[in-house]
Design an enzyme around this catalytic site. Structure first.
Site, short mmCIF file in Angstrom:
data_model
loop_
_atom_site.label_atom_id
_atom_site.label_comp_id
_atom_site.label_asym_id
_atom_site.label_seq_id
_atom_site.Cartn_x
_atom_site.Cartn_y
_atom_site.Cartn_z
N LYS A 88 0.81 -1.23 0.00
CA LYS A 88 0.00 0.00 0.00
C LYS A 88 0.85 1.28 0.00
O LYS A 88 0.43 2.30 -0.54
CB LYS A 88 -0.96 0.00 1.18
CG LYS A 88 -2.11 -0.98 1.00
CD LYS A 88 -3.22 -0.73 1.98
CE LYS A 88 -4.46 -1.54 1.65
NZ LYS A 88 -4.30 -2.97 1.98
N GLU A 110 -9.84 7.14 3.52
CA GLU A 110 -10.77 6.23 4.18
C GLU A 110 -9.98 4.98 4.49
O GLU A 110 -9.00 4.66 3.82
CB GLU A 110 -11.95 5.90 3.27
CG GLU A 110 -11.71 4.75 2.27
CD GLU A 110 -10.62 5.00 1.24
OE1 GLU A 110 -10.37 6.19 0.91
OE2 GLU A 110 -10.01 4.02 0.77
N SER A 376 1.71 -9.82 -0.94
CA SER A 376 1.32 -8.41 -0.77
C SER A 376 1.63 -7.82 0.60
O SER A 376 1.86 -6.62 0.72
CB SER A 376 -0.17 -8.24 -1.08
OG SER A 376 -0.97 -9.07 -0.27
C1 LIG Z 1 -5.15 -3.99 1.63
C2 LIG Z 1 -4.46 -5.26 1.34
C3 LIG Z 1 -4.86 -6.09 0.27
C4 LIG Z 1 -6.06 -5.81 -0.59
O1 LIG Z 1 -6.00 -4.63 -1.33
P1 LIG Z 1 -5.74 -4.63 -2.90
O2 LIG Z 1 -6.04 -3.23 -3.30
O3 LIG Z 1 -6.68 -5.62 -3.52
O4 LIG Z 1 -4.33 -5.01 -3.13
C5 LIG Z 1 -4.12 -7.23 0.01
N1 LIG Z 1 -3.05 -7.57 0.77
C6 LIG Z 1 -2.65 -6.81 1.80
C7 LIG Z 1 -1.46 -7.24 2.59
C8 LIG Z 1 -3.33 -5.63 2.13
O5 LIG Z 1 -2.92 -4.88 3.16
#
Ligand SMILES: *Cc1c(COP(=O)(O)O)cnc(C)c1O
Length: 393
Positions: A88, A110, A376
């Site tokens: 993010k 948000e 992610s």
């Molecule tokens: C917020 C988040 C997501 C989901 O958000 P996307 O916009 O779909 O990437 C996925 N993995 C993690 C670790 C997150 O913090």
């Protein structure tokens, strides 16, 4: 060719469905974002912060024990190693620089689980800019550690007390704030959702993920393209970043992994690509979960980051056109996969990310295949949830 058009559509999805009073804000951004992002000075500053503040490039790690288990070559794109623990921050760094170029002195955002709120509060502290994060009152209670992080970073967390007091209510409050403060305020949206130009702007900031994957794969395997890229999809920003430079490389399979909660047809899920129908949510035309008369269905997933009733318009288009394949993973499958990855590779993934790993059990592939999983985020924030399931795994 997959690309966004002038009006912000990917095929039939996207656009900007916004109240009249937001037009000046959105129009200012729409006219400027590509030009600003392409300025050499902007790129220099963005790249510098990604390198020295976020810690990029994130490694592309050959997971040997996982590869042995699945009988394919599996690489992990380590977004979990970024500052603040997930992908993010790539987007919030980009947007805070954009806000500064546009002369904005106040940031709103948000947040649902608080991850985007923390990433936004972080970059506001870095730039010395005022930060207000709207968060559902229910989420403020459920996500106390992230609320403390935001406050520690100097942000003001404002509770949204209408409706179900969760993410969509926080989004409504943020939009109301923006309408009332059109001149000095920039709204940092946290995924590839919202009215044009947000989905495209966020995808471009996150595209650094696949930009790095190309040269890292070339270095490690001798070719730039994997056979498949697997990513979880909430709104779809980590997936958009991991796919971006491969969208038009048809031989690279794109696997989008959604949260099925207690089961796709259990009435408690967030599997938008299966259950979703066309409609408008948060300013764009996309696939969303709604009743036949257009009421948005409350989504459910154990993972707060995937608990969203829509998907970004790019993903709606990729799935509807057959370019991406969607796989749905239940809470239990994701939990099992989080424990499995932790013990196989010594990496505790975020619960969102664990959904992507669980898809390896459901995909078809051959032993020669090179598969990249977008890791992610890290699982520190989910430890309390994992602890509750220690007896089962
Ligand atoms: C917020 C988040 C997501 C989901 O958000 P996307 O916009 O779909 O990437 C996925 N993995 C993690 C670790 C997150 O913090």
């Amino acid at each position: 060719m997959i690309a966004i058009n002038e009006k912000g559509y990917y095929g039939e999805f996207g656009g900007a469905y916004i109240p009249e009073m937001l037009h000046p804000n959105i129009e200012e951004l729409r006219q400027q974002y590509v030009q600003v992002m392409e300025e050499p000075a902007f790129q220099r500053e963005f790249r510098h912060l990604l390198k020295d503040y976020v810690g990029r490039p994130s490694p592309l790690y050959l997971a040997e024990r996982l590869s042995g288990h699945y009988k394919a070559t599996i690489y992990l794109k380590r977004e979990d190693l970024n500052h603040t623990g997930a992908h993010k921050i790539n987007n919030t760094i980009g947007q805070i620089l954009m806000a500064r170029r546009l002369g904005k002195t106040r940031i709103i955002a948000e947040t649902g689980a608080g991850q985007h709120g923390v990433a936004t509060a972080t970059v506001c502290a870095l730039m010395g800019i005022q930060c207000i994060v709207y968060m559902g009152a229910v989420d403020i209670k459920r996500q106390a550690p992230n609320v403390s992080r935001m406050r520690m970073l100097g942000a003001e967390v404002r509770p949204a007390t209408s409706g179900s007091q969760t993410l969509k209510d926080a989004t409504n409050e943020a939009i109301r704030d923006w309408i009332n403060n059109p001149v000095d305020t920039h709204y940092i949206i946290g995924s590839v959702v919202g009215p044009h130009p947000y989905p495209d702007m966020v995808a471009r900031f996150q595209s650094v993920i696949s930009e790095e994957m190309k040269w890292q794969l070339e270095e490690q395997t001798g070719r730039e393209n994997p056979d498949a890229i697997v990513a979880c999809v909430g709104g779809g920003s980590n997936a958009a970043g991991a796919y971006y430079h491969y969208l038009n490389e048809k031989e690279v399979r794109l696997i989008a992994v959604e949260a099925a909660g207690h089961g796709i047809h259990s009435g408690e899920s967030a599997a938008t690509s299966v259950l979703g129908t066309k409609g408008i949510i948060h300013g764009s035309r996309t696939l969303l979960m709604q009743t036949p008369d257009g009421q948005i269905t409350e989504p459910y997933s154990l993972s707060a980051g995937l608990d969203y009733p829509g998907i970004g318009p790019l993903h709606a288009h990729l799935i509807a056109s057959g370019r991406a394949e969607a796989i749905s993973i239940t809470d239990d499958e994701a939990l099992a996969s989080a424990f499995f990855l932790s013990r196989k590779e010594g990496i505790i993934p975020a619960l969102e990310t664990a959904h992507a790993f669980a898809a390896l059990d459901k995909m078809e592939y051959s032993p020669e295949d090179v598969i990249v999983v977008c890791l992610s985020g890290r699982g520190d924030k989910d430890l309390d949830t994992y602890i509750q399931h220690f007896d089962r795994f």
